[in-house]
Design a protein around this motif. Sequence first.
Motif, PDB file in Angstrom:
ATOM      1  N   UNK A 121       0.833  -1.221   0.000  1.00 49.33           N
ATOM      2  CA  UNK A 121       0.000   0.000   0.000  1.00 49.33           C
ATOM      3  C   UNK A 121       0.860   1.259   0.000  1.00 49.33           C
ATOM      4  N   UNK A 122       2.142   1.130   0.369  1.00 48.23           N
ATOM      5  CA  UNK A 122       3.043   2.298   0.375  1.00 48.23           C
ATOM      6  C   UNK A 122       3.904   2.360  -0.890  1.00 48.23           C
ATOM      7  N   UNK A 123       3.643   1.450  -1.848  1.00 48.68           N
ATOM      8  CA  UNK A 123       4.517   1.359  -3.022  1.00 48.68           C
ATOM      9  C   UNK A 123       4.628   2.656  -3.805  1.00 48.68           C
ATOM     10  N   UNK A 124       3.524   3.429  -3.864  1.00 55.95           N
ATOM     11  CA  UNK A 124       3.626   4.626  -4.707  1.00 55.95           C
ATOM     12  C   UNK A 124       3.962   5.894  -3.923  1.00 55.95           C
ATOM     13  N   UNK A 125       4.512   5.737  -2.726  1.00 54.36           N
ATOM     14  CA  UNK A 125       4.988   6.915  -1.972  1.00 54.36           C
ATOM     15  C   UNK A 125       6.119   7.557  -2.783  1.00 54.36           C
ATOM     16  N   UNK A 126       5.990   8.854  -3.048  1.00 54.00           N
ATOM     17  CA  UNK A 126       6.998   9.468  -3.935  1.00 54.00           C
ATOM     18  C   UNK A 126       8.317   9.738  -3.208  1.00 54.00           C
ATOM     19  N   UNK A 127       8.239  10.107  -1.910  1.00 53.82           N
ATOM     20  CA  UNK A 127       9.479  10.356  -1.162  1.00 53.82           C
ATOM     21  C   UNK A 127      10.095   8.987  -0.815  1.00 53.82           C
ATOM     22  N   UNK A 128      11.255   8.662  -1.385  1.00 46.66           N
ATOM     23  CA  UNK A 128      11.811   7.316  -1.203  1.00 46.66           C
ATOM     24  C   UNK A 128      12.126   6.979   0.261  1.00 46.66           C
ATOM     25  N   UNK A 129      12.534   7.991   1.009  1.00 47.29           N
ATOM     26  CA  UNK A 129      12.863   7.728   2.426  1.00 47.29           C
ATOM     27  C   UNK A 129      11.586   7.426   3.227  1.00 47.29           C
ATOM     28  N   UNK A 130      10.518   8.203   2.936  1.00 50.65           N
ATOM     29  CA  UNK A 130       9.245   7.955   3.622  1.00 50.65           C
ATOM     30  C   UNK A 130       8.742   6.547   3.291  1.00 50.65           C
ATOM     31  N   UNK A 131       8.915   6.168   2.031  1.00 46.29           N
ATOM     32  CA  UNK A 131       8.489   4.825   1.608  1.00 46.29           C
ATOM     33  C   UNK A 131       9.266   3.753   2.391  1.00 46.29           C
ATOM     34  N   UNK A 132      10.568   3.938   2.482  1.00 50.16           N
ATOM     35  CA  UNK A 132      11.394   2.965   3.213  1.00 50.16           C
ATOM     36  C   UNK A 132      10.955   2.875   4.685  1.00 50.16           C
TER      37      UNK A 132
END
Length: 300
Positions: free
Chosen positions: A26-37
């Motif tokens: 569900x977090x796959x399309x988070x644009x900020x890569x650090x937030x996604x991680x």
Amino acid sequence: MHTSDTETLDEQMAIEQRLVDSVVASFDSTTDPRLKELMQSLARHLHAFIREVRLSEGEWSNAIAFLTAVGNVTDDRRQEFILLSDVLGVSMQTIAVGNPAYKDATESTVFGPFFVEDAPEVAVGGDIAGGATGQPCWIEGTVTDTMGNPVPGARIEVWQADEGGFYDVQYSDGRIAGRAHLFADAHGRYRFWGMTPVPYPIPSDGPVGKMLAATNRSPMRVAHLHFMVTADGQRTLVTHIFVAGDPQLERGDSVFGVKDSLIKDFVEQPPGTPTPDGSDVGDRTWSRCKFDIVLAPEQI
Ligand code: BEZ
Ligand code: FE
């Protein structure tokens, strides 16, 4: 175990894993890569915890009630979430990750909730007690970089509890005591009068205190004095010095702040011993401590 039990268990594990996979995805399309991680790793670890301990719904409700209570006692004077982070060792782990050991630079430790901006300035050799009571203590040392060069003008913030274990912000009259800042002299040297630190408990009248009691843990901190040292081009150092021989060292520090390199001798001086600056402390004992501070460079 029967084959059918194994199949049921396998199916249960598959259901749980599918949920983890969906939450992570569900977090796959988070644009900020650090937030996604951060979010995907958090989801994995939280679910791993729930599955490992087989969390019950009652325990889930208790956890929500606990976090709600932590939020309810938090205001601009009290930060129970930081206290929770401290007693779980989360603060110290974050400090360890963010301040890797560098050559012989002084080690960092927990900031704590009792720092106040704009503490008064004292001259080198001044007294930070400001009316707080305690055994007088002369603290001196140098501030250098890791090449051994003095750091003149380094700003040194110091703050400590009084002999009753209270910081000024815990007094009811709003006065400032047991805190100050000073600047290292042209040779990087500093010295000041403070008080011999004593062990004291972290605030334990809230939900974090209840958690410590329920887990048979002590709220006590090892006797210490706080420092924050800043200088251009150097990594800001947030640390304490701890009192060698404090019995609380054996029992442990409630926020895991002690590092061996930060344990210092506070040498008690008999009444009548002349003081380093000739000041009169009356007919009483006093102590002295040497703490040489080594700052890591800002860019390593
Ligand atoms: C303190 O140093 O005073 C402190 C640090 C962490 C939590 C509570 C108190
Ligand atoms: Fe403290």
